[in-house]
Design a protein around this motif. Structure first.
Motif, PDB file in Angstrom:
ATOM      1  N   ILE A   1      -3.660  -0.477  -7.596  1.00  0.00           N
ATOM      2  CA  ILE A   1      -2.631  -0.897  -8.555  1.00  0.00           C
ATOM      3  C   ILE A   1      -3.182  -0.902  -9.980  1.00  0.00           C
ATOM      4  O   ILE A   1      -2.540  -0.386 -10.903  1.00  0.00           O
ATOM      5  N   LEU A   2      -4.380  -1.465 -10.175  1.00  0.00           N
ATOM      6  CA  LEU A   2      -4.994  -1.470 -11.505  1.00  0.00           C
ATOM      7  C   LEU A   2      -5.180  -0.049 -12.026  1.00  0.00           C
ATOM      8  O   LEU A   2      -4.903   0.237 -13.193  1.00  0.00           O
ATOM      9  N   GLY A   3      -5.660   0.821 -11.170  1.00  0.00           N
ATOM     10  CA  GLY A   3      -5.877   2.210 -11.574  1.00  0.00           C
ATOM     11  C   GLY A   3      -4.603   2.883 -12.036  1.00  0.00           C
ATOM     12  O   GLY A   3      -4.573   3.538 -13.084  1.00  0.00           O
ATOM     13  N   ILE A   4      -3.523   2.721 -11.281  1.00  0.00           N
ATOM     14  CA  ILE A   4      -2.242   3.345 -11.631  1.00  0.00           C
ATOM     15  C   ILE A   4      -1.691   2.762 -12.927  1.00  0.00           C
ATOM     16  O   ILE A   4      -1.287   3.502 -13.832  1.00  0.00           O
ATOM     17  N   VAL A   5      -1.664   1.439 -13.030  1.00  0.00           N
ATOM     18  CA  VAL A   5      -1.056   0.772 -14.186  1.00  0.00           C
ATOM     19  C   VAL A   5      -1.860   1.022 -15.464  1.00  0.00           C
ATOM     20  O   VAL A   5      -1.288   1.386 -16.506  1.00  0.00           O
ATOM     21  N   VAL A   6      -3.171   0.849 -15.405  1.00  0.00           N
ATOM     22  CA  VAL A   6      -3.970   1.014 -16.621  1.00  0.00           C
ATOM     23  C   VAL A   6      -4.010   2.486 -17.038  1.00  0.00           C
ATOM     24  O   VAL A   6      -3.960   2.794 -18.237  1.00  0.00           O
ATOM     25  N   ARG A   7      -4.049   3.405 -16.085  1.00  0.00           N
ATOM     26  CA  ARG A   7      -3.983   4.830 -16.435  1.00  0.00           C
ATOM     27  C   ARG A   7      -2.677   5.130 -17.172  1.00  0.00           C
ATOM     28  O   ARG A   7      -2.670   5.834 -18.177  1.00  0.00           O
ATOM     29  N   TYR A   8      -1.577   4.569 -16.720  1.00  0.00           N
ATOM     30  CA  TYR A   8      -0.295   4.754 -17.386  1.00  0.00           C
ATOM     31  C   TYR A   8      -0.360   4.227 -18.825  1.00  0.00           C
ATOM     32  O   TYR A   8       0.091   4.888 -19.763  1.00  0.00           O
TER      33      TYR A   8
ATOM     34  N   PHE B   1       0.836  -1.200   0.000  1.00  0.00           N
ATOM     35  CA  PHE B   1       0.000   0.000   0.000  1.00  0.00           C
ATOM     36  C   PHE B   1       0.875   1.256   0.000  1.00  0.00           C
ATOM     37  O   PHE B   1       0.650   2.181  -0.780  1.00  0.00           O
ATOM     38  N   THR B   2       1.875   1.295   0.857  1.00  0.00           N
ATOM     39  CA  THR B   2       2.767   2.453   0.942  1.00  0.00           C
ATOM     40  C   THR B   2       3.502   2.670  -0.380  1.00  0.00           C
ATOM     41  O   THR B   2       3.590   3.803  -0.874  1.00  0.00           O
ATOM     42  N   ILE B   3       3.986   1.595  -0.975  1.00  0.00           N
ATOM     43  CA  ILE B   3       4.685   1.695  -2.263  1.00  0.00           C
ATOM     44  C   ILE B   3       3.727   2.177  -3.357  1.00  0.00           C
ATOM     45  O   ILE B   3       4.081   3.044  -4.164  1.00  0.00           O
ATOM     46  N   SER B   4       2.526   1.624  -3.385  1.00  0.00           N
ATOM     47  CA  SER B   4       1.576   2.022  -4.433  1.00  0.00           C
ATOM     48  C   SER B   4       1.130   3.472  -4.261  1.00  0.00           C
ATOM     49  O   SER B   4       0.959   4.186  -5.257  1.00  0.00           O
ATOM     50  N   MET B   5       0.979   3.938  -3.043  1.00  0.00           N
ATOM     51  CA  MET B   5       0.614   5.344  -2.823  1.00  0.00           C
ATOM     52  C   MET B   5       1.746   6.260  -3.275  1.00  0.00           C
ATOM     53  O   MET B   5       1.504   7.311  -3.885  1.00  0.00           O
ATOM     54  N   ALA B   6       2.987   5.862  -3.000  1.00  0.00           N
ATOM     55  CA  ALA B   6       4.136   6.648  -3.463  1.00  0.00           C
ATOM     56  C   ALA B   6       4.190   6.647  -4.988  1.00  0.00           C
ATOM     57  O   ALA B   6       4.423   7.693  -5.615  1.00  0.00           O
ATOM     58  N   ALA B   7       3.947   5.492  -5.601  1.00  0.00           N
ATOM     59  CA  ALA B   7       3.943   5.400  -7.064  1.00  0.00           C
ATOM     60  C   ALA B   7       2.844   6.266  -7.659  1.00  0.00           C
ATOM     61  O   ALA B   7       3.049   6.929  -8.691  1.00  0.00           O
ATOM     62  N   TRP B   8       1.691   6.286  -7.018  1.00  0.00           N
ATOM     63  CA  TRP B   8       0.573   7.112  -7.475  1.00  0.00           C
ATOM     64  C   TRP B   8       0.972   8.582  -7.461  1.00  0.00           C
ATOM     65  O   TRP B   8       0.825   9.292  -8.455  1.00  0.00           O
TER      66      TRP B   8
ATOM     67  N   SER C   1      -8.180   6.715 -12.912  1.00  0.00           N
ATOM     68  CA  SER C   1      -7.764   7.546 -11.779  1.00  0.00           C
ATOM     69  C   SER C   1      -8.807   7.431 -10.663  1.00  0.00           C
ATOM     70  O   SER C   1      -8.466   7.301  -9.477  1.00  0.00           O
ATOM     71  N   LEU C   2     -10.068   7.450 -11.050  1.00  0.00           N
ATOM     72  CA  LEU C   2     -11.139   7.291 -10.061  1.00  0.00           C
ATOM     73  C   LEU C   2     -11.145   5.890  -9.455  1.00  0.00           C
ATOM     74  O   LEU C   2     -11.490   5.727  -8.284  1.00  0.00           O
ATOM     75  N   LEU C   3     -10.755   4.887 -10.237  1.00  0.00           N
ATOM     76  CA  LEU C   3     -10.636   3.540  -9.686  1.00  0.00           C
ATOM     77  C   LEU C   3      -9.574   3.514  -8.580  1.00  0.00           C
ATOM     78  O   LEU C   3      -9.745   2.853  -7.559  1.00  0.00           O
ATOM     79  N   THR C   4      -8.500   4.251  -8.783  1.00  0.00           N
ATOM     80  CA  THR C   4      -7.462   4.348  -7.752  1.00  0.00           C
ATOM     81  C   THR C   4      -8.026   5.004  -6.495  1.00  0.00           C
ATOM     82  O   THR C   4      -7.778   4.535  -5.376  1.00  0.00           O
ATOM     83  N   SER C   5      -8.800   6.064  -6.660  1.00  0.00           N
ATOM     84  CA  SER C   5      -9.424   6.721  -5.509  1.00  0.00           C
ATOM     85  C   SER C   5     -10.399   5.793  -4.796  1.00  0.00           C
ATOM     86  O   SER C   5     -10.436   5.735  -3.562  1.00  0.00           O
ATOM     87  N   LEU C   6     -11.184   5.065  -5.575  1.00  0.00           N
ATOM     88  CA  LEU C   6     -12.105   4.087  -5.006  1.00  0.00           C
ATOM     89  C   LEU C   6     -11.317   3.031  -4.229  1.00  0.00           C
ATOM     90  O   LEU C   6     -11.699   2.647  -3.114  1.00  0.00           O
ATOM     91  N   GLY C   7     -10.224   2.576  -4.813  1.00  0.00           N
ATOM     92  CA  GLY C   7      -9.369   1.586  -4.143  1.00  0.00           C
ATOM     93  C   GLY C   7      -8.853   2.085  -2.810  1.00  0.00           C
ATOM     94  O   GLY C   7      -8.816   1.340  -1.829  1.00  0.00           O
TER      95      GLY C   7
END
Length: 189
Positions: free
Chosen positions: A81-88, A8-15, A127-133
């Motif tokens: 993770i899906l939100g970040i990766v697919v948005r990219y 979670f911490t890594i994914s938030m930093a990546a976001w 991006s909204l999927l990431t927020s929902l996550g």
């Protein structure tokens, strides 16, 4: 700290890093037509960090769980993770046509392939999927509302501004495309 918390911490930093990179590197150029953007980028940069901060704080000071089990945290992390990766991936697929401000490039064309076959704003959707996550990971109803609603409202305004610019640029071609696609959720909305 367990593995899920580390992830979670890594994914938030990546976001944060990815969005900071997009904001600073994917701006429109001086030659681009961007007069329709009414500070939507600033609104997004206020809404999203506000929603993240208040959602996290709320999860610490209130106890209003969505479910009693931990599976919700795993689902939330998966959505992040899906939100970040697919948005990219979506941003890369747009190439030079992706900018963080509402911009019409000189040789701009309406993209209709991939995710764009089903929805007009897949980058915003993920991006909204990431927020929902984030809200689901925090497993708190108040946090879920705070994580999702402010970004949703900011993106709704951004979509309104962007679609107005696209209709002005492409006219009937964009109106026809709009009839056959949804804004954010394929076949639904």
């Amino acid at each position: 700290m367990n593995t899920l918390n580390i992830l979670f911490t890594i994914s938030m930093a990546a976001w944060f890093i990815s969005e900071f990179f997009y904001k600073n590197k994917l701006k429109s150029s001086k030659d681009d037509k961007k007069d329709k953007d009414k500070s939507t980028l600033n609104i997004l940069w206020l809404a999203i960090p506000f929603s993240i901060g208040t959602a996290v704080i709320c999860s610490y000071i209130t106890h209003f769980p969505i479910v009693k089990e931990n599976w919700m945290m795993y689902l939330g992390e998966l959505f992040i993770i899906l939100g970040i990766v697919v948005r990219y991936i979506i941003i890369r697929s747009l190439g030079k046509f992706f900018t963080v401000d509402v911009t019409i490039k000189e040789d701009h064309a309406i993209k209709r392939e991939g995710f764009y076959k089903y929805m007009r704003h897949p980058s915003y959707a993920f991006s909204l999927l990431t927020s929902l996550g984030l809200g689901l990971y925090l497993n708190n109803w108040w946090s879920l509302i705070l994580a999702f609603v402010p970004p949703f409202l900011a993106f709704a305004y951004r979509i309104k501004v962007e679609e107005k610019a696209l209709v002005e640029q492409f006219g009937d071609e964009y109106l026809e495309y709009r009839k056959n696609t949804k804004k954010l959720i394929p076949f639904i909305y």
